[in-house]
Structure formats: structure tokens, C-alpha cells
Design a protein around this motif. Structure first.
Motif: not given
Length: 365
Positions: A282, A285-286, A361, A363, A365
Motif C-alpha cells: 500500500k 501503491n500505484h 505499476k 496496485e 485493493e
């Protein structure tokens, strides 16, 4: 074939009447090729001079069937293909059916005809065209599920499409949404039919439409936020136990997605047993990857690797893994590049052929 072309009544022993037009043929030849003709002609052969009436097919289509029986060739085109397929099935002329299958497999597919062809392939158990359909719908998935044709597709066709895409690991979120929209549309159509029925319940109608499809959807391959935001609010389609399992899973698992420069992605599921790892991801993240090789990509996330050995082992059929590299950074590696000291975190599943590119990238969730 010359005799058939002549259509000289003196040369034949059976006559067909189609819309007032006559076609002559030989009983023996038809019976040898078609079990349907064999039964048809045997049952009524005592009426030797009476024409056999054909009511279900047009003259030109029936003539093409007889032409095929005499010559092994006939004219198939986009206009008559579905009729010729049906006629080959009815008269049990397997080779003609194979030619129709071949023709359909080479047809240029689009949103206007793909659903009809798919329905046809199921009805007549076609093999070649199903392979061609699969090649078409894979790259057109997003367009397909957003089309009006999809919303109005028959249930049999829907099941075929969903069964196919259910084998694609990261399609399940889109599949669920598309099934829900399809079921809502079907329920609305029924509501219009039963507009005077005060007992009609929209939720019950949608649930009935979706029941056959839900077992094909793997909710454990969805992200927790998607489950909580899009699946759980539609609680009426699940039993209490099913909903409880989904909620429990959404709270204890997170979806990690890696996307390359080409927009292609792979994903995996991390359990909250890896809570420290989830927190670490996290924080990045991105973020874009810092370094990459042909089969390795990693991020600037160095930390101490877990002291206990990973319970996850490489599996046949899984090409990519999320892991802590031997240097202690979060990385994605192809199975052939995994070192003995790497700590495996999750199996990663691609949508299509995935490759490592610069600046992937990550990510969660």
C-alpha cells in the motif's frame, strides 16, 4: 450427376413436390446417403406414383441438398448457410454439415452475427466454428459485454459466453457486472409481459435469471473493494451463507494487480496473514517499478523477509509470482527466474500474454 441435372422423370423412381415445383431423384441413392430419406421413402413407398411433399424447406435449398447428395458439392453462401445447416441436420447428411461448419468458421464475425452463430454452434454441436468464435470473442470481450446484443442474448448463448470467460482468471469482476445487467434486462422484459401481475417481484426475477451463472463466477478472484462495493449490495441474489462467505473473504483478502506499459496486467490474491506485506504494498501503491529485466520486475520496497519458509510452492500452469526477492524487495518474477532464496507471496494470473515492460505499476485493493 448428369442424370440428376436432366430431371427426366423417366430416369427416376421418386419425385418431390416443393411449392408446386418437382424434383426427381433415385430412392436407392438417397437412402444410402441419408437415414432420414431411408425412413421417409420406406414408409410411403407403397404410394409409388405419389409425389413426396416437402413443406419445411424452399425449392432452391432442397435442390442444393440433392445436388450435394449426387455430386458432393453445393452452393453455400451467407444467405443460405443457416438453412443448409438445418437441412443437413434434418436429413442426416454429416458431410454437408461439416462443410457448413467449415463455412461458418471462416465467416467474418461482428456484433451483429456473433450471437446467432454462437447459438447455432450450440444447437448443431459444431466444432470448427466454436474454435473460431473463441478466437473472436477473446479480444472483443469488453465490447461484447457492453453491447445491446449481449443484453438481449438468449440464456443458452449467455451460458456459453460466461463458461468460456470463466476460465479467464481476471474476468470475473466484469463477468459479474455483465451478468447482473443482463439479468436486470431480462427481468424488465418479463415485468412488461406481466405488467398486470401485482405479485411480480423484480429481485426474484433477477435472482432466477442469475442462478445458473453464479456457480461459474469465482468471487475469490475479485478484489475486496469490488466485493464490498458491487457484490455485497446485491445481497438478494445470494443465500445468507453465500453472502456471509463473500463478506468474510472480502475482509481477509486483497487483490494485487501489476500492469505493464502496454496496459496488460496480472493479478494475485494476498490474505491478511500477509498483513505486513499488504501494508508495504500500500505504501508503494500505484508506484512504477524501478528496475526490470525480461522476466523480473521489482520496486524500491526493501524490508526484512519473513523468517519462516513460504508455504506457497511453484505450481504447474502458473507462470508468474509475486514475491520477496532474495534482496528483500517486492518483485514479480517468471517461474523460470525464481531463486531458491525467493519468498513466494502469491500466484499471479494474466488476462492475456503478459510480459515485463519498463515501469510496471503495482496496485492493491
Amino acid at each position: 450427376m448428369k442424370d440428376f441435372k436432366s430431371q427426366n422423370p423417366e430416369l427416376f423412381d421418386v419425385v418431390f413436390d416443393i411449392d408446386g415445383k418437382k424434383l426427381y431423384a433415385h430412392k436407392y441413392r438417397l437412402s444410402m446417403i441419408s437415414s432420414t430419406f431411408n425412413s421417409m421413402l420406406s414408409d410411403r413407398w407403397s404410394f409409388k406414383n405419389e409425389a413426396v411433399s416437402i413443406k419445411d424447406y424452399k425449392f432452391e435449398d432442397f435442390k442444393e441438398l440433392l445436388t450435394f447428395i449426387y455430386s458432393g458439392k453445393c452452393s453455400i453462401n451467407d444467405i443460405n448457410i443457416f438453412t443448409m445447416l438445418d437441412i443437413s441436420e434434418f436429413y442426416q447428411t454429416e458431410h454437408l454439415k461439416e462443410l457448413c461448419d467449415e463455412y461458418l468458421s471462416k465467416m467474418e464475425f461482428n456484433l451483429s452475427n456473433i450471437f446467432k452463430v454462437l447459438e447455432t454452434s450450440n444447437t448443431y454441436s459444431l466444432i470448427k466454428v466454436k474454435k473460431a468464435i473463441s478466437s473472436f470473442i477473446t479480444p472483443h470481450f469488453t465490447t461484447l459485454i457492453k453491447s445491446n446484443e449481449f443484453l438481449n442474448a438468449k440464456k443458452m448463448v449467455m451460458k456459453e459466453i460466461i463458461t468460456f470467460f470463466a476460465t479467464k482468471p481476471n474476468k470475473h469482476e466484469n463477468l459479474f457486472l455483465s451478468i447482473y445487467e443482463w439479468a436486470e434486462n431480462q427481468a424488465n422484459l418479463k415485468k412488461q409481459q406481466f405488467s398486470n401481475d401485482e405479485t411480480f417481484n423484480m429481485n426474484d426475477a433477477m435472482k432466477a435469471e442469475m442462478q445458473d451463472f453464479l456457480p461459474l463466477i469465482e468471487f475469490k478472484k475479485m478484489g475486496s473493494s469490488f466485493l464490498l462495493n458491487f457484490v455485497v449490495p446485491k445481497s438478494f441474489i445470494f443465500t445468507q451463507d453465500e453472502l456471509a462467505d463473500i463478506i468474510e473473504y472480502s475482509k481477509s483478502n486483497f487483490k494485487v494487480t501489476i500492469t505493464n506499459n502496454l496496459g496488460k496486467s496480472i493479478f494475485g490474491i494476498l490474505s491478511t496473514k500477509n498483513n505486513d506485506t499488504i501494508k508495504l504494498i500500500k505504501t508503494i501503491n500505484h508506484s512504477k517499478s524501478l528496475n526490470f529485466l525480461d522476466y523480473i520486475v521489482y520496486w524500491n520496497s526493501k524490508r526484512q523477509r519473513p523468517l519462516t519458509p513460504s508455504l506457497l510452492k511453484k505450481s504447474d500452469g502458473v507462470s508468474w509470482y509475486l514475491l520477496y526477492s532474495c534482496q528483500g524487495v517486492i518483485a514479480v518474477k517468471h517461474r523460470f527466474n525464481i531463486d531458491d532464496d525467493d519468498y513466494l507471496l502469491a500466484e499471479m494470473f494474466p488476462e492475456t500474454n503478459f510480459e515485463i515492460t519498463e515501469k510496471c505499476k503495482i496496485e492493491i485493493e
